[in-house]
Design a protein around this motif. Structure first.
Motif: not given
Length: 438
Positions: A227, A229-231, A254, A256, A259, A430, A432
């Motif tokens: 889950e 993520v780097r926003r 987002p 991941k 990824a 998180n 999506p």
């Protein structure tokens, strides 16, 4: 507990969701029943021992139908192979790149090509499957007749499994293909728990509870990895359309940490059996070849796990590079009037996103490699091999990913009907749907 019961009541009070859940359960039951139907002309009592190595991994994904010489003996694995091939082709072949950009018509064409390729792969794998896993003494009819009928039935079984997966996606809940793999993996869990309990004996209850607690924290870690993520903040310019003002708000893209999902493990796992197989050819004439064959046949050895981990890290970078396109993301943002605050649109934005992906992929790949070799550590610690596979690796990652995806779909149904969601906050962390994808 009261909240859980209320949530279950809310789920089954929504007619569409209730029907989808029942459809999913019914189709999964059909899939499991088919995995026990043995190919005509095979005596099940004469089949060899349980599959090991790469065959054991495939057997785990297929819920035992591979080792039982079932009509679903190849399951949806040929379809997955065909999908991977088409996914790689859309990266490097202009024709498939063009199809991918044509929208719905292009997707239909790609699906048709995938189905044809699935049949061809099933026929090719079917020959190897029959030759390698079904001993001659287990075949009770003419071998030529058996080979012909078995290839037809295996191909039909794979296409039927693919149809079940598509129907689950269309009429059920969750991703159908992933759901079939997950149910095959979960089917081995009760037997693994019983085997582990028996191996510990009457005085090992405390040890078994300790293993369960450790497994719980491993699952929590895998959920966090899946889950995470780097926003990236994105600002959209204000636009006036028909007297109304649109845009102007800040949203997020987002990215991941993991990824690439489970694909690096699958690729690395497939290649890790090659050294042992190749070394067997020269094992009698070379001490080095004998050493390599022995070392890489033992997946608890440090040499095996070191090479395995390095390959996963490399494949993670490779698969992320071909699936996440910073240039495309930057172009879509620019077309929709979006920009990253402080970064110029176009090329600078693509470079900025690429740098972020590179920075988060390294820790993500290391954590993914650690998850992949966790079963080896569990076996060294005394956990049975059947139960150890749930401490990490492909099995755990697939189960976590499918369960989270299914929960998100259920969550969306509940929130659309104004019910409280699966989580206390009413929205899964998180999710999506809470982000904007440029």
């Amino acid at each position: 507990m009261k909240k859980f019961i209320t949530t279950v009541k809310n789920i089954f009070s929504i007619e569409d969701l209730r029907i989808r859940i029942l459809n999913t359960i019914g189709l999964l039951i059909v899939f499991r029943i088919g995995s026990f139907v043995v190919l005509p002309g095979v005596d099940p009592s004469r089949l060899g021992e349980a599959a090991t190595g790469i065959f054991g991994l495939i057997d785990t994904f297929l819920g035992g139908s591979f080792s039982r010489a079932s009509i679903f003996g190849l399951g949806i694995m040929p379809y997955i192979s065909a999908s991977i091939v088409l996914q790689l082709l859309t990266v490097g072949v202009p024709y498939f790149q063009k199809l991918q950009k044509e929208g719905e018509s292009g997707r239909k064409r790609i699906n048709q090509i995938t189905r044809v390729l699935t049949i061809l792969i099933t026929l090719a794998q079917g020959v190897g499957y029959i030759t390698a896993t079904i001993p001659d003494e287990a075949i009770v009819i003419n071998k030529t007749l058996f080979m012909t009928s078995a290839l037809i039935l295996l191909t039909a079984g794979t296409m039927f499994c693919m149809w079940i997966g598509e129907k689950i996606t269309e009429k059920g809940i969750g991703n159908g293909i992933s759901m079939l793999i997950m149910i095959g993996i979960i089917s081995a869990l009760p037997g693994a728990i019983i085997s582990e309990s028996l191996s510990k004996g009457g005085g090992g209850i405390l040890l078994l509870l300790l293993e369960a607690v450790i497994l719980f924290f491993v699952v929590v870690g895998v959920v966090a990895l899946t889950e995470a993520v780097r926003r990236i903040p994105v600002q959209y310019a204000k636009q006036v359309v028909g007297g109304k003002v649109y845009g102007g708000q800040r949203q997020y893209i987002p990215i991941k940490v993991n990824a690439s999902g489970v694909m690096p493990i699958i690729f690395a796992q497939s290649l890790m059996f090659l050294p042992a197989l190749i070394a067997q050819i020269w094992a009698e004439d070379s001490d080095i070849a004998s050493y390599i064959g022995t070392t890489f046949s033992d997946f608890t050895s440090w040499q095996y796990n070191l090479v395995f981990a390095v390959m996963i890290i490399l494949f993670t970078f490779f698969y992320t590079a071909i699936t996440v396109n910073p240039e495309q993301i930057a172009e879509d943002m620019k077309r929709n009037g979006g920009f990253v605050p402080g970064i110029k649109p176009g090329g600078p934005t693509a470079d900025f996103i690429d740098n972020i992906i590179s920075r988060i992929t390294l820790p993500g790949s290391i954590l993914l490699a650690l998850v992949a070799i966790m079963p080896a550590f569990a076996i060294i610690a005394g956990v049975s091999s059947e139960f150890a596979q749930f401490y990490g690796g492909t099995s755990l990652l697939i189960m976590v990913g499918v369960i989270l995806d299914t929960l998100r779909q259920i969550e969306s149904y509940l929130l659309m009907r104004h019910y409280e969601g699966m989580m206390k906050s009413g929205n899964m962390k998180n999710d999506p749907s809470s982000y904007a994808v440029a």
